[in-house]
Design a protein around this motif. Structure first.
Motif, PDB file in Angstrom:
ATOM      1  N   PHE A  37     -45.144  25.248 -10.070  1.00  0.00           N
ATOM      2  CA  PHE A  37     -44.766  25.302  -8.661  1.00  0.00           C
ATOM      3  C   PHE A  37     -46.022  25.361  -7.803  1.00  0.00           C
ATOM      4  O   PHE A  37     -47.126  25.618  -8.299  1.00  0.00           O
ATOM      5  CB  PHE A  37     -43.849  26.497  -8.371  1.00  0.00           C
ATOM      6  CG  PHE A  37     -44.488  27.852  -8.527  1.00  0.00           C
ATOM      7  CD1 PHE A  37     -45.185  28.443  -7.482  1.00  0.00           C
ATOM      8  CD2 PHE A  37     -44.381  28.554  -9.728  1.00  0.00           C
ATOM      9  CE1 PHE A  37     -45.772  29.692  -7.629  1.00  0.00           C
ATOM     10  CE2 PHE A  37     -44.956  29.807  -9.881  1.00  0.00           C
ATOM     11  CZ  PHE A  37     -45.651  30.377  -8.820  1.00  0.00           C
ATOM     12  N   GLU A  38     -45.835  25.102  -6.504  1.00  0.00           N
ATOM     13  CA  GLU A  38     -46.925  25.154  -5.539  1.00  0.00           C
ATOM     14  C   GLU A  38     -46.509  25.985  -4.337  1.00  0.00           C
ATOM     15  O   GLU A  38     -45.330  26.007  -3.966  1.00  0.00           O
ATOM     16  CB  GLU A  38     -47.316  23.747  -5.063  1.00  0.00           C
ATOM     17  CG  GLU A  38     -47.875  22.858  -6.145  1.00  0.00           C
ATOM     18  CD  GLU A  38     -48.332  21.503  -5.612  1.00  0.00           C
ATOM     19  OE1 GLU A  38     -48.124  21.239  -4.391  1.00  0.00           O
ATOM     20  OE2 GLU A  38     -48.890  20.715  -6.396  1.00  0.00           O
ATOM     21  N   ILE A  39     -47.484  26.667  -3.747  1.00  0.00           N
ATOM     22  CA  ILE A  39     -47.290  27.367  -2.480  1.00  0.00           C
ATOM     23  C   ILE A  39     -48.276  26.750  -1.499  1.00  0.00           C
ATOM     24  O   ILE A  39     -49.483  26.964  -1.603  1.00  0.00           O
ATOM     25  CB  ILE A  39     -47.525  28.879  -2.611  1.00  0.00           C
ATOM     26  CG1 ILE A  39     -46.573  29.473  -3.650  1.00  0.00           C
ATOM     27  CG2 ILE A  39     -47.338  29.572  -1.262  1.00  0.00           C
ATOM     28  CD1 ILE A  39     -46.849  30.938  -3.962  1.00  0.00           C
ATOM     29  N   VAL A  40     -47.764  25.964  -0.580  1.00  0.00           N
ATOM     30  CA  VAL A  40     -48.627  25.200   0.318  1.00  0.00           C
ATOM     31  C   VAL A  40     -49.133  26.053   1.466  1.00  0.00           C
ATOM     32  O   VAL A  40     -50.276  25.906   1.901  1.00  0.00           O
ATOM     33  CB  VAL A  40     -47.866  23.961   0.853  1.00  0.00           C
ATOM     34  CG1 VAL A  40     -48.721  23.201   1.862  1.00  0.00           C
ATOM     35  CG2 VAL A  40     -47.471  23.043  -0.303  1.00  0.00           C
ATOM     36  N   ASP A  41     -48.308  26.940   1.963  1.00  0.00           N
ATOM     37  CA  ASP A  41     -48.685  27.774   3.104  1.00  0.00           C
ATOM     38  C   ASP A  41     -49.798  28.744   2.697  1.00  0.00           C
ATOM     39  O   ASP A  41     -49.572  29.707   1.956  1.00  0.00           O
ATOM     40  CB  ASP A  41     -47.476  28.547   3.613  1.00  0.00           C
ATOM     41  CG  ASP A  41     -47.791  29.393   4.853  1.00  0.00           C
ATOM     42  OD1 ASP A  41     -48.908  29.266   5.383  1.00  0.00           O
ATOM     43  OD2 ASP A  41     -46.923  30.180   5.263  1.00  0.00           O
ATOM     44  N   TYR A  42     -50.977  28.487   3.212  1.00  0.00           N
ATOM     45  CA  TYR A  42     -52.162  29.260   2.834  1.00  0.00           C
ATOM     46  C   TYR A  42     -51.979  30.754   3.106  1.00  0.00           C
ATOM     47  O   TYR A  42     -52.353  31.605   2.291  1.00  0.00           O
ATOM     48  CB  TYR A  42     -53.373  28.717   3.603  1.00  0.00           C
ATOM     49  CG  TYR A  42     -54.644  29.497   3.425  1.00  0.00           C
ATOM     50  CD1 TYR A  42     -55.427  29.340   2.284  1.00  0.00           C
ATOM     51  CD2 TYR A  42     -55.067  30.406   4.401  1.00  0.00           C
ATOM     52  CE1 TYR A  42     -56.596  30.061   2.119  1.00  0.00           C
ATOM     53  CE2 TYR A  42     -56.238  31.126   4.243  1.00  0.00           C
ATOM     54  CZ  TYR A  42     -57.001  30.949   3.102  1.00  0.00           C
ATOM     55  OH  TYR A  42     -58.159  31.671   2.944  1.00  0.00           O
TER      56      TYR A  42
END
Length: 234
Positions: A37-42
């Protein structure tokens, strides 16, 4: 017997990327990815990384006792991002009593598991610079032909001929020099697969030996330096 897994964490690109990969099978057509998975919101990464990992582990019916190691991308990359990844990796490895496998962003950009030929890897470093290194990756481990360094955007024309992998930003800059290169990205799955090789070869670290790799000596500019750069002052 329940499968063992390696959990890999990469935040160097600004996007938090996590992959869970069980032990690869020789000649398998695809890597055994339990989840990714990815978390784009820094701004949300530090708050969301651990609970999101827990959710995915639960959904995959995986327990900490099955973890073989925690792999982490130690950079180069953003100052705060790297500290987040290394801190989470250290905490999990300590709590789960497993080793860490620290690898660089350059290694996470490689498209093949084993390559004897030199590969030059380029990544956006902001501030009109790019990160650069040349390496090969035989099964015995990474060989650094040119150590990680910073290269000014104006010096991109000096990049050696041969196999070059660049992120999309840098690849577009190279196109201005009529250089066609392979476009790549930092991959948490590649990080986990390389970590399995490292683990099987015994190349692992204690949790608190896992530290960010900074190529740039200065990680921030003063207000006057930012204003000078904005107005074209050297």
């Amino acid at each position: 017997m329940a499968p063992q897994f390696i959990l890999s964490i990469s935040t160097s690109s600004g996007v938090a990327k996590v992959a869970c990969v069980t032990k690869p099978v020789l000649n398998a057509l695809a890597p055994p990815i339990a989840f990714s998975f990815e978390i784009v919101d820094y701004k949300s990464q530090s708050a969301l990384l651990l609970p999101t990992m827990r959710q995915h582990l639960n959904a995959a019916n995986l327990e900490p006792e099955q973890c073989a190691a925690i792999a982490v991308d130690v950079g180069p990359g953003g100052f705060t991002s790297l500290r987040t990844a290394c801190g989470v990796a250290q905490g999990l490895a300590t709590a789960w009593n497993v080793p860490t496998v620290p690898l660089s962003s350059f290694e996470c950009m490689l498209s093949k598991m084993d390559t004897e030929s030199p590969v030059t890897v380029l990544m956006d470093a902001r501030l009109n610079e790019v990160y650069m290194a040349t390496l090969s990756r035989p099964h015995q481990g990474t060989v650094w032909i040119q150590q990680p360094c910073l290269l000014g955007v104006s010096e991109l024309h000096t990049v050696r001929e041969g196999h070059v992998i660049a992120d999309s930003f840098t690849a577009n800059l190279l196109a201005a020099h009529n250089r066609v290169v392979q476009v790549g990205d930092v991959s948490a799955v590649q990080l986990a697969l390389l970590a399995w090789q490292e683990l099987e070869a015994g190349r692992v670290s204690e949790p608190f030996d896992c530290q960010p790799q900074y190529v740039r000596d200065k990680v921030a500019q003063t207000t006057s330096e930012r204003m000078a750069a904005k107005h074209g002052v050297v």
